[in-house]
Design a protein around this motif. Structure first.
Motif, short mmCIF file in Angstrom:
data_model
loop_
_atom_site.label_atom_id
_atom_site.label_comp_id
_atom_site.label_asym_id
_atom_site.label_seq_id
_atom_site.Cartn_x
_atom_site.Cartn_y
_atom_site.Cartn_z
N PHE A 113 56.60 77.59 -26.23
CA PHE A 113 57.85 78.25 -25.90
C PHE A 113 57.61 79.58 -25.20
O PHE A 113 56.67 80.32 -25.54
N TYR A 114 58.48 79.90 -24.24
CA TYR A 114 58.66 81.25 -23.74
C TYR A 114 60.04 81.70 -24.20
O TYR A 114 61.05 81.18 -23.71
N GLY A 115 60.08 82.63 -25.13
CA GLY A 115 61.37 82.99 -25.72
C GLY A 115 61.99 81.77 -26.38
O GLY A 115 61.35 81.08 -27.17
N ARG A 116 63.24 81.47 -26.03
CA ARG A 116 63.90 80.30 -26.58
C ARG A 116 63.71 79.04 -25.74
O ARG A 116 64.17 77.96 -26.13
N SER A 117 63.04 79.19 -24.61
CA SER A 117 62.85 78.04 -23.71
C SER A 117 61.61 77.26 -24.10
O SER A 117 60.49 77.81 -24.11
N GLN A 118 61.79 75.99 -24.40
CA GLN A 118 60.66 75.14 -24.73
C GLN A 118 60.11 74.53 -23.45
O GLN A 118 60.82 73.86 -22.70
N ILE A 119 58.81 74.76 -23.20
CA ILE A 119 58.17 74.30 -21.97
C ILE A 119 57.37 73.03 -22.21
O ILE A 119 57.40 72.11 -21.39
N LEU A 120 56.63 72.96 -23.30
CA LEU A 120 55.84 71.78 -23.62
C LEU A 120 56.47 71.05 -24.80
O LEU A 120 56.91 71.67 -25.77
N HIS A 121 56.45 69.71 -24.72
CA HIS A 121 57.11 68.89 -25.72
C HIS A 121 56.14 67.83 -26.23
O HIS A 121 55.88 66.82 -25.58
N GLY A 122 55.55 68.08 -27.39
CA GLY A 122 54.72 67.07 -28.03
C GLY A 122 53.51 66.63 -27.24
O GLY A 122 53.13 65.46 -27.28
N LEU A 135 48.77 82.41 -25.39
CA LEU A 135 49.36 83.39 -24.48
C LEU A 135 50.82 83.09 -24.17
O LEU A 135 51.38 83.70 -23.27
N THR A 136 51.41 82.16 -24.89
CA THR A 136 52.86 81.97 -24.81
C THR A 136 53.49 82.57 -26.06
O THR A 136 52.79 82.98 -26.98
N ASP A 137 54.80 82.63 -26.08
CA ASP A 137 55.47 83.31 -27.20
C ASP A 137 55.31 82.58 -28.52
O ASP A 137 55.22 83.20 -29.58
#
Length: 230
Positions: A10-19, A50-52
């Motif tokens: 996640f970056y903040g509330r945004s999920q970038i990678l999923h499983g 290095l992500t949130d």
């Protein structure tokens, strides 16, 4: 060597990678491919913490990775980020020795292999990093990562935006580090020609999810057209 299972990032509330899952054997060169924005760079940043926020299983040689990026570097992860991020006001020598702070041996030194891979750097150790060309800065970033004494080298788009003659040197250096020295490499790369020539296995990402993976022979033209053609 490196095992990621059900990784969310996640970056903040945004999920970038999923499983996302990734299993890289010792001595393997594993390529991460996909369109721009697929999550490739975020995957490497997640491995380095290095992500949130990152959740999921993350093991290096069967041991859980440390809680921050410095501990992960000390555990044996060397990282060359996209954009190189060398220190422009440090000399070539100083930039390389910065990597030594994370070396498990405690030694801050220029690895011998740097002279063989990138002789220009050794011949110009007192030049400032900021005056180097983009390709020379990429060589410097790789040399700095090697000074960390890594077991796994993470490379994010190492040939992006670099003059062709230095691209050949960097590709040759990566191939040699893997095949001759046995260094495990995780490579984010858009150049499919190089990926097919150098990699053993691949993982393809799309919209933050793994959509294909396996031996490099499975990276077919049909798969590239489906998941990489704009």
């Amino acid at each position: 060597m490196l095992a990621l299972d059900d990784l969310d990032s996640f970056y903040g509330r945004s999920q970038i990678l999923h499983g996302v899952g990734l299993h890289v054997a010792q001595g393997q060169l594993h390529a991460i491919v996909g369109r721009n924005g697929a999550g490739k760079s975020t995957l490497l940043r997640s491995i380095m913490k290095l992500t949130d926020r990152v959740t999921g299983g993350q093991l290096l040689e069967g041991r859980s990775l440390g809680a921050d990026s410095y501990l992960r570097a000390r555990a044996g992860l060397g990282y060359v980020p996209q954009g190189r991020q060398i220190f422009p006001d440090f000399t070539i020598r100083e930039n390389i020795l910065v990597g030594g702070f994370a070396a498990r041996s405690g030694k801050r030194r220029i690895p011998d292999i740097v002279a063989e891979l990138f002789p220009y750097l050794i011949q110009n150790l007192d030049r400032l990093g900021g005056v180097l060309s983009g390709g020379q800065q990429q060589q410097l970033a790789i040399a700095r990562a090697l000074a960390m004494e890594p077991d796994v080298l993470l490379l994010d788009e190492p040939t992006e935006g670099i003059q062709p003659n230095i691209v050949e040197q960097i590709e040759g250096a990566i191939t040699r580090l893997n095949r001759e020295l046995g260094l495990t490499v995780v490579l984010v790369e858009q150049n499919i020609r190089f990926v097919r020539a150098a990699a053993d296995h691949f993982t393809m990402l799309e919209n933050g999810r793994s959509v294909a993976s396996g031996p490099i022979g499975g990276l077919t033209d049909d798969l590239i057209t489906k998941h990489m053609t704009v």
